[in-house]
Design a protein around this motif. Structure first.
Motif, PDB file in Angstrom:
ATOM      1  N   ALA A  31       5.250  14.027  -5.993  1.00  0.00           N
ATOM      2  CA  ALA A  31       6.423  13.625  -6.747  1.00  0.00           C
ATOM      3  C   ALA A  31       7.376  13.004  -6.282  1.00  0.00           C
ATOM      4  N   ALA A  32       7.570  13.174  -4.945  1.00  0.00           N
ATOM      5  CA  ALA A  32       8.581  12.212  -4.261  1.00  0.00           C
ATOM      6  C   ALA A  32       8.368  10.905  -3.986  1.00  0.00           C
ATOM      7  N   VAL A  33       6.801  10.762  -3.619  1.00  0.00           N
ATOM      8  CA  VAL A  33       6.329   9.411  -3.500  1.00  0.00           C
ATOM      9  C   VAL A  33       6.394   8.347  -4.888  1.00  0.00           C
ATOM     10  N   VAL A  55       0.790  -1.157  -0.016  1.00  0.00           N
ATOM     11  CA  VAL A  55       0.002   0.132  -0.088  1.00  0.00           C
ATOM     12  C   VAL A  55       0.935   1.216  -0.003  1.00  0.00           C
ATOM     13  N   ILE A  56       0.734   2.152  -1.039  1.00  0.00           N
ATOM     14  CA  ILE A  56       1.377   3.203  -1.224  1.00  0.00           C
ATOM     15  C   ILE A  56       0.634   4.420  -0.529  1.00  0.00           C
ATOM     16  N   VAL A  57       1.489   5.092   0.545  1.00  0.00           N
ATOM     17  CA  VAL A  57       0.810   6.160   1.354  1.00  0.00           C
ATOM     18  C   VAL A  57       1.640   7.475   1.069  1.00  0.00           C
ATOM     19  N   LEU A  58       0.789   8.627   0.830  1.00  0.00           N
ATOM     20  CA  LEU A  58       1.516   9.803   0.983  1.00  0.00           C
ATOM     21  C   LEU A  58       1.377  10.338   2.361  1.00  0.00           C
ATOM     22  N   ARG A  59       2.470  10.890   3.001  1.00  0.00           N
ATOM     23  CA  ARG A  59       2.261  11.350   4.424  1.00  0.00           C
ATOM     24  C   ARG A  59       2.893  12.594   4.526  1.00  0.00           C
ATOM     25  N   ARG A  60       1.956  13.669   4.401  1.00  0.00           N
ATOM     26  CA  ARG A  60       2.083  15.068   4.386  1.00  0.00           C
ATOM     27  C   ARG A  60       2.975  15.500   5.569  1.00  0.00           C
ATOM     28  N   ASN A  61       4.090  16.442   5.507  1.00  0.00           N
ATOM     29  CA  ASN A  61       4.553  16.734   6.720  1.00  0.00           C
ATOM     30  C   ASN A  61       3.957  18.211   7.011  1.00  0.00           C
ATOM     31  N   LEU A  62       3.470  17.986   8.548  1.00  0.00           N
ATOM     32  CA  LEU A  62       2.768  19.053   8.904  1.00  0.00           C
ATOM     33  C   LEU A  62       3.720  20.017   9.675  1.00  0.00           C
ATOM     34  N   LYS A  63       5.082  20.241   9.652  1.00  0.00           N
ATOM     35  CA  LYS A  63       5.746  21.341  10.214  1.00  0.00           C
ATOM     36  C   LYS A  63       6.455  21.962   8.872  1.00  0.00           C
ATOM     37  N   GLU A  84       1.604  20.195  -1.975  1.00  0.00           N
ATOM     38  CA  GLU A  84       1.434  18.696  -2.333  1.00  0.00           C
ATOM     39  C   GLU A  84       2.023  17.976  -3.413  1.00  0.00           C
ATOM     40  N   TRP A  85       2.036  18.619  -4.628  1.00  0.00           N
ATOM     41  CA  TRP A  85       2.543  18.264  -5.835  1.00  0.00           C
ATOM     42  C   TRP A  85       4.022  17.544  -5.600  1.00  0.00           C
TER      43      TRP A  85
END
Length: 201
Positions: free
Chosen positions: A127-129, A109-117, A122-123
């Motif tokens: 792109a990194a994922v 399962v591929i998950v994008l985990r956004r950095n909150l700090k 988002e793009w």
């Protein structure tokens, strides 16, 4: 040619061959052979060496194997039964969808985990994922493992219901499995770079 140049040429050719041989291989073609854990770890480790802006490393992976595949198959079949007209979703198609995940020895399962700090678009994180997934695909090819990235709505929703936190989103499921390379031939070709490239001098 001196030795280091010969070594470089070999590495370049190996890399080029891996990139150009890579194809999406679907679970119907997988053999009933498990993917060893050390190989899965190598695939995921290579994923983490993808480029990542400000080193946020915005990926997370969930490995589905063994008994974890069947529940997703049940969900997959029911998801589309509820959303498609009966004539588009006959019993044969329903059963194929239900059993399909079990044909893959391993699903990531591929998950994008956004950095909150850190304030990053988002793009850029997405792109990194995507680069991480490409590293996975190329590593699979190097190990003679078939793979493909499935971003169907059912995958996204299943992950959202089961595993995701508030700052995460699923970008799809990555199927993996060994297959008979001798029986698999792809006629797909790529458009030449001259039709896709503008040279500015």
């Amino acid at each position: 040619m001196i030795a280091w140049e010969e070594k470089r040429d070999v590495r370049q050719q190996v890399l080029t061959d891996i990139i150009r041989r890579r194809r999406s291989i679907f679970a119907d073609d997988y053999l009933d052979i498990p993917v060893p854990e050390d190989v899965i770890r190598e695939i995921l480790t290579n994923a983490t060496w993808a480029p990542t802006y400000k080193m946020t490393q915005p990926w997370r992976f969930i490995v589905l194997q063994d008994s974890q595949r069947a529940p997703f198959g049940e969900y997959l079949a029911e998801y589309y039964r509820q959303r498609l007209p009966a004539e588009e979703w006959p019993h044969t198609r329903h059963e194929r969808a239900r059993l399909y995940p079990e044909k893959a020895p391993c699903i990531i399962v591929i998950v994008l985990r956004r950095n909150l700090k850190i304030d990053i678009k988002e793009w850029e994180e997405m792109a990194a994922v995507c680069c991480a997934v490409q590293n996975m695909a190329l590593t699979c090819e190097a190990y003679n493992i078939g793979a493909y990235w499935d971003s169907c709505d059912a995958c996204i929703e299943y992950a959202r219901q089961h595993w995701l936190e508030e700052n995460e989103q699923c970008l799809g499921f990555f199927y993996m499995g060994y297959y008979d390379r001798q029986k698999h031939h792809s006629a797909k070709r790529r458009t030449g770079i001259d039709k896709k490239t503008t040279w500015l001098y």
